[in-house]
Scaffold this active site. Structure first.
Site, PDB file in Angstrom:
ATOM      1  N   SER A 192      -9.689  55.782  20.926  1.00 25.16           N
ATOM      2  CA  SER A 192      -9.734  57.110  21.529  1.00 25.16           C
ATOM      3  C   SER A 192      -8.436  57.857  21.271  1.00 25.16           C
ATOM      4  O   SER A 192      -7.348  57.262  21.237  1.00 25.16           O
ATOM      5  CB  SER A 192      -9.959  56.991  23.040  1.00 25.16           C
ATOM      6  OG  SER A 192      -9.806  58.246  23.675  1.00 25.16           O
TER       7      SER A 192
ATOM      8  N   TYR B  54      -7.852  54.534  31.189  1.00 25.16           N
ATOM      9  CA  TYR B  54      -8.758  54.498  30.040  1.00 25.16           C
ATOM     10  C   TYR B  54      -7.980  54.511  28.732  1.00 25.16           C
ATOM     11  O   TYR B  54      -8.193  53.669  27.850  1.00 25.16           O
ATOM     12  CB  TYR B  54      -9.722  55.685  30.086  1.00 25.16           C
ATOM     13  CG  TYR B  54     -10.494  55.859  28.802  1.00 25.16           C
ATOM     14  CD1 TYR B  54     -11.469  54.946  28.440  1.00 25.16           C
ATOM     15  CD2 TYR B  54     -10.226  56.921  27.937  1.00 25.16           C
ATOM     16  CE1 TYR B  54     -12.167  55.075  27.245  1.00 25.16           C
ATOM     17  CE2 TYR B  54     -10.914  57.067  26.753  1.00 25.16           C
ATOM     18  CZ  TYR B  54     -11.884  56.141  26.400  1.00 25.16           C
ATOM     19  OH  TYR B  54     -12.556  56.271  25.225  1.00 25.16           O
TER      20      TYR B  54
ATOM     21  N   LYS C 295      -7.674  51.418  25.888  1.00 27.06           N
ATOM     22  CA  LYS C 295      -8.036  51.539  24.481  1.00 27.06           C
ATOM     23  C   LYS C 295      -6.873  51.136  23.575  1.00 27.06           C
ATOM     24  O   LYS C 295      -7.068  50.521  22.516  1.00 27.06           O
ATOM     25  CB  LYS C 295      -8.489  52.973  24.174  1.00 27.06           C
ATOM     26  CG  LYS C 295      -9.893  53.268  24.653  1.00 27.06           C
ATOM     27  CD  LYS C 295     -10.898  52.383  23.935  1.00 27.06           C
ATOM     28  CE  LYS C 295     -12.325  52.664  24.284  1.00 27.06           C
ATOM     29  NZ  LYS C 295     -13.272  51.805  23.555  1.00 27.06           N
TER      30      LYS C 295
END
Length: 325
Positions: free
Chosen positions: A122, A146, A150
């Site tokens: 991402s 998040y 990643k």
């Protein structure tokens, strides 16, 4: 010989599966197999002629069994929890799904002798960069669990590569939109396009989260890419690994240009023919003000290209939304 797509019943994963199935007509090495626990995916997104294993990447034994049974030679890893804002409230869940899940997958791959993987990363790993357009050499400073998860996933692949010779590449992208088929739609309760289109379809007014960001119009600026373009690059990466060609450790899949949320709203109104003035809500935690990425390296090595205009992105998403059951 097959490629296992984790999260292959999801919005992005299903597009990757369809693209692999089409590519396999000329290159049988790319035949897809889906592994998904259906926590957010849809079983009917998986084509009838594609094997489907209902399991979580956290279940190492089930993943290993699927790898062996279907003679898997490579994995495209898309399964995970992808909501940056929600990850701020659910950090432990996010890490379990994205970090522990990836570790379990790599463990199963090593046990089954599968040594190549394309990882769905991402642009959130960059946080709020201090450059207008990020490249693969831009420092990573994730601002949400998040984004952190990643980045840790990328490190796991790197370290496993050193330890076992795993061949891998990670694809970094942010806002994936549109539809490559009216039957495949984005059902996320957090992504901008489905939120806006669901509101319009039900007669409600869409909402903008934050108009006080340090951007020209105060709304977040993102690199919106069409899901079909994205899927094609996942297939290209899998084919390159299967061919034994060298790839970079990471690639950005970006347009080099950004659209603000306000500009997206204007485009949606124009394409749908529904005039509206969006409501204004507070910023969402974990949302960087601007992320726009260069896709030059991916264009060189993976044939990456932005083939859809913003109007086409909206139009394809709107058609899929209107066909949603």
């Amino acid at each position: 010989m097959t490629w296992l797509v984790t999260g292959g019943a999801g919005y992005i994963g299903a597009h990757v599966v369809h693209a692999l199935r089409d590519a396999a007509a000329q290159d049988p090495r790319l035949r897809p197999v889906v592994l998904d626990d259906l926590s957010s995916g849809h079983a009917d997104f998986v084509p009838d002629d594609v094997p489907f294993v209902r399991a979580s990447v956290l279940d190492t034994a089930a993943v290993r069994a699927a790898l062996v049974e279907h003679e898997v030679t490579g994995v495209i890893h898309l399964a995970g929890f992808k909501y940056a804002g929600v990850s701020v409230q659910r950090p432990l869940h996010t890490y379990e799904q994205n970090v522990t899940g990836t570790a379990h997958l790599l463990d199963a791959m090593a046990a089954a002798g599968v040594d190549q993987v394309v990882y769905s990363s991402s642009a959130a790993v960059y946080g709020t960069p201090d450059v207008d357009v990020v490249t693969e050499s831009t420092p990573t400073h994730p601002e949400s669990p998040y984004g952190e998860s990643k980045l840790v996933g990328e490190w796991l692949l790197r370290d496993q590569g050193v330890a076992t010779g795993l061949r891998h590449t990670s694809l970094r992208y942010f806002n994936v939109v549109g539809s490559g088929s009216p039957d495949l739609y984005d059902s996320s309760p957090h992504n901008l396009f489905p939120l806006v289109l669901d509101a319009l379809a039900s007669g409600r007014t869409p909402r903008v989260h934050g108009v006080d960001h340090p951007t020209p119009d105060g709304t977040c600026v993102r690199d919106y890419v069409h899901v079909a373009d994205l899927a094609a690059s996942h297939v290209a990466a899998a084919r390159a690994l299967a061919d034994g060609r060298p790839l970079e450790r990471v690639y950005n899949l970006g347009s080099g240009e950004g659209l603000s949320v306000a500009q997206v709203m204007t485009t949606v109104a124009r394409v749908t023919g529904i005039d509206f003035t969006p409501e204004v809500g507070p910023r969402r935690p974990g949302d960087p003000a601007r992320i726009v990425a260069s896709g030059e390296a991916a264009a060189r090595d993976l044939g990456w290209a932005v083939r859809h205009t913003p109007e086409q992105m909206v139009a394809s998403a709107w058609e899929a939304r209107r066909r949603t059951p």
